[in-house]
Design a protein around this motif. Structure first.
Motif, PDB file in Angstrom:
ATOM      1  N   ASP A   1      27.029  24.994  -8.063  1.00 34.92           N
ATOM      2  CA  ASP A   1      25.694  24.396  -8.080  1.00 34.92           C
ATOM      3  C   ASP A   1      25.828  22.979  -8.627  1.00 34.92           C
ATOM      4  OD1 ASP A   1      23.005  23.827  -8.180  1.00 34.92           O
ATOM      5  OD2 ASP A   1      22.554  25.226  -9.805  1.00 34.92           O
ATOM      6  N   ALA A   2      25.880  21.999  -7.743  1.00 32.64           N
ATOM      7  CA  ALA A   2      26.047  20.601  -8.144  1.00 32.64           C
ATOM      8  C   ALA A   2      24.683  19.936  -8.263  1.00 32.64           C
ATOM      9  CB  ALA A   2      26.903  19.868  -7.124  1.00 32.64           C
ATOM     10  N   ASN A   3      24.511  19.208  -9.334  1.00 31.31           N
ATOM     11  CA  ASN A   3      23.238  18.566  -9.609  1.00 31.31           C
ATOM     12  C   ASN A   3      23.477  17.123 -10.048  1.00 31.31           C
ATOM     13  OD1 ASN A   3      20.386  18.493 -10.052  1.00 31.31           O
ATOM     14  ND2 ASN A   3      20.762  18.687 -12.242  1.00 31.31           N
ATOM     15  N   LEU A   4      22.654  16.210  -9.553  1.00 34.95           N
ATOM     16  CA  LEU A   4      22.723  14.828 -10.003  1.00 34.95           C
ATOM     17  C   LEU A   4      22.001  14.684 -11.336  1.00 34.95           C
ATOM     18  CD1 LEU A   4      22.036  12.898  -6.697  1.00 34.95           C
ATOM     19  CD2 LEU A   4      24.190  13.025  -7.954  1.00 34.95           C
ATOM     20  N   LYS A   5      22.616  13.950 -12.252  1.00 32.84           N
ATOM     21  CA  LYS A   5      21.965  13.706 -13.545  1.00 32.84           C
ATOM     22  C   LYS A   5      20.595  13.090 -13.311  1.00 32.84           C
ATOM     23  CE  LYS A   5      26.002  13.155 -16.396  1.00 32.84           C
ATOM     24  NZ  LYS A   5      26.825  12.266 -17.206  1.00 32.84           N
ATOM     25  N   PHE A   6      19.684  13.480 -14.117  1.00 28.83           N
ATOM     26  CA  PHE A   6      18.314  12.975 -14.106  1.00 28.83           C
ATOM     27  C   PHE A   6      17.497  13.452 -12.907  1.00 28.83           C
ATOM     28  CE2 PHE A   6      21.121   9.673 -15.972  1.00 28.83           C
ATOM     29  CZ  PHE A   6      20.850   9.972 -17.294  1.00 28.83           C
ATOM     30  N   CYS A   7      18.004  14.408 -12.159  1.00 26.08           N
ATOM     31  CA  CYS A   7      17.228  15.019 -11.078  1.00 26.08           C
ATOM     32  C   CYS A   7      16.562  16.260 -11.677  1.00 26.08           C
ATOM     33  CB  CYS A   7      18.119  15.391  -9.900  1.00 26.08           C
ATOM     34  SG  CYS A   7      17.193  16.064  -8.505  1.00 26.08           S
TER      35      CYS A   7
ATOM     36  N   CYS B   1      28.874  31.679 -10.684  1.00 29.03           N
ATOM     37  CA  CYS B   1      28.277  30.382 -10.387  1.00 29.03           C
ATOM     38  C   CYS B   1      28.805  29.350 -11.371  1.00 29.03           C
ATOM     39  CB  CYS B   1      26.757  30.480 -10.495  1.00 29.03           C
ATOM     40  SG  CYS B   1      25.905  28.942 -10.114  1.00 29.03           S
ATOM     41  N   LEU B   2      29.231  28.220 -10.855  1.00 30.26           N
ATOM     42  CA  LEU B   2      29.666  27.098 -11.669  1.00 30.26           C
ATOM     43  C   LEU B   2      28.625  26.002 -11.539  1.00 30.26           C
ATOM     44  CD1 LEU B   2      31.754  25.465 -13.331  1.00 30.26           C
ATOM     45  CD2 LEU B   2      32.773  24.783 -11.142  1.00 30.26           C
ATOM     46  N   GLY B   3      27.993  25.651 -12.640  1.00 31.72           N
ATOM     47  CA  GLY B   3      27.009  24.575 -12.635  1.00 31.72           C
ATOM     48  C   GLY B   3      27.661  23.255 -12.994  1.00 31.72           C
ATOM     49  N   LEU B   4      27.484  22.250 -12.159  1.00 30.62           N
ATOM     50  CA  LEU B   4      28.037  20.926 -12.403  1.00 30.62           C
ATOM     51  C   LEU B   4      26.921  19.903 -12.427  1.00 30.62           C
ATOM     52  CD1 LEU B   4      31.075  20.871  -9.952  1.00 30.62           C
ATOM     53  CD2 LEU B   4      31.097  21.353 -12.395  1.00 30.62           C
ATOM     54  N   GLU B   5      27.102  18.895 -13.260  1.00 35.99           N
ATOM     55  CA  GLU B   5      26.158  17.790 -13.288  1.00 35.99           C
ATOM     56  C   GLU B   5      26.961  16.502 -13.218  1.00 35.99           C
ATOM     57  OE1 GLU B   5      22.251  17.469 -15.645  1.00 35.99           O
ATOM     58  OE2 GLU B   5      23.753  16.469 -16.880  1.00 35.99           O
ATOM     59  N   THR B   6      26.570  15.613 -12.352  1.00 37.62           N
ATOM     60  CA  THR B   6      27.279  14.353 -12.161  1.00 37.62           C
ATOM     61  C   THR B   6      26.273  13.258 -11.846  1.00 37.62           C
ATOM     62  OG1 THR B   6      29.124  13.284 -10.996  1.00 37.62           O
ATOM     63  CG2 THR B   6      27.710  14.762  -9.695  1.00 37.62           C
ATOM     64  N   ASP B   7      26.782  12.029 -11.802  1.00 33.11           N
ATOM     65  CA  ASP B   7      25.921  10.917 -11.415  1.00 33.11           C
ATOM     66  C   ASP B   7      26.499  10.257 -10.166  1.00 33.11           C
ATOM     67  OD1 ASP B   7      28.084   9.488 -12.369  1.00 33.11           O
ATOM     68  OD2 ASP B   7      27.094   8.910 -14.227  1.00 33.11           O
ATOM     69  N   TYR B   8      26.032   9.107  -9.850  1.00 30.87           N
ATOM     70  CA  TYR B   8      26.461   8.445  -8.619  1.00 30.87           C
ATOM     71  C   TYR B   8      27.814   7.745  -8.738  1.00 30.87           C
ATOM     72  CZ  TYR B   8      21.912   9.268  -6.552  1.00 30.87           C
ATOM     73  OH  TYR B   8      20.798   9.868  -6.035  1.00 30.87           O
TER      74      TYR B   8
ATOM     75  N   GLN C   1      37.333  15.086 -14.377  1.00 34.78           N
ATOM     76  CA  GLN C   1      36.751  16.217 -15.109  1.00 34.78           C
ATOM     77  C   GLN C   1      36.174  17.234 -14.134  1.00 34.78           C
ATOM     78  OE1 GLN C   1      33.200  15.410 -17.355  1.00 34.78           O
ATOM     79  NE2 GLN C   1      33.476  17.220 -18.646  1.00 34.78           N
ATOM     80  N   LEU C   2      35.468  16.762 -13.121  1.00 32.29           N
ATOM     81  CA  LEU C   2      34.899  17.664 -12.113  1.00 32.29           C
ATOM     82  C   LEU C   2      36.011  18.381 -11.355  1.00 32.29           C
ATOM     83  CD1 LEU C   2      32.021  15.456 -10.695  1.00 32.29           C
ATOM     84  CD2 LEU C   2      31.808  17.443 -12.201  1.00 32.29           C
ATOM     85  N   ARG C   3      37.067  17.660 -11.001  1.00 34.22           N
ATOM     86  CA  ARG C   3      38.190  18.261 -10.286  1.00 34.22           C
ATOM     87  C   ARG C   3      38.808  19.391 -11.116  1.00 34.22           C
ATOM     88  NH1 ARG C   3      40.475  15.250  -6.700  1.00 34.22           N
ATOM     89  NH2 ARG C   3      40.247  13.377  -7.958  1.00 34.22           N
TER      90      ARG C   3
END
Length: 78
Positions: free
Chosen positions: A24-30, A51-58, A65-67
């Motif tokens: 579950d990938a999510n953009l920060k501040f979304c 489920c792996l929850g990830l948060e990243t930005d643009y 770290q994500l890898r």
């Protein structure tokens, strides 16, 4: 679409495609999806789907770290 139907669809699709787990990938501040990530994770885990929850930005500042987190998640499945 109601929130419950949304969660049911995610679980249904995971089962239909015989997935081992969901990222579950999510953009920060979304905030729209950020508020639902724990409920999505609970719905999947209740059905035995990890489920792996990830948060990243643009930016790509967190690419390594994500890898690492994704590789560890995938390794769980053998």
């Amino acid at each position: 679409m109601t929130q419950i139907a949304f969660f049911d669809d995610i679980v249904r699709l995971a089962r239909e495609y015989h997935v081992d787990g969901v990222i579950d990938a999510n953009l920060k501040f979304c905030t729209l999806y950020d508020t639902e990530k724990s409920a999505v994770a609970k719905a999947l885990e209740a059905e035995g789907i990890p489920c792996l929850g990830l948060e990243t930005d643009y930016t790509d500042n967190d690419a390594e770290q994500l890898r690492t987190r994704i590789e560890a998640f995938v390794e769980m499945f053998g």
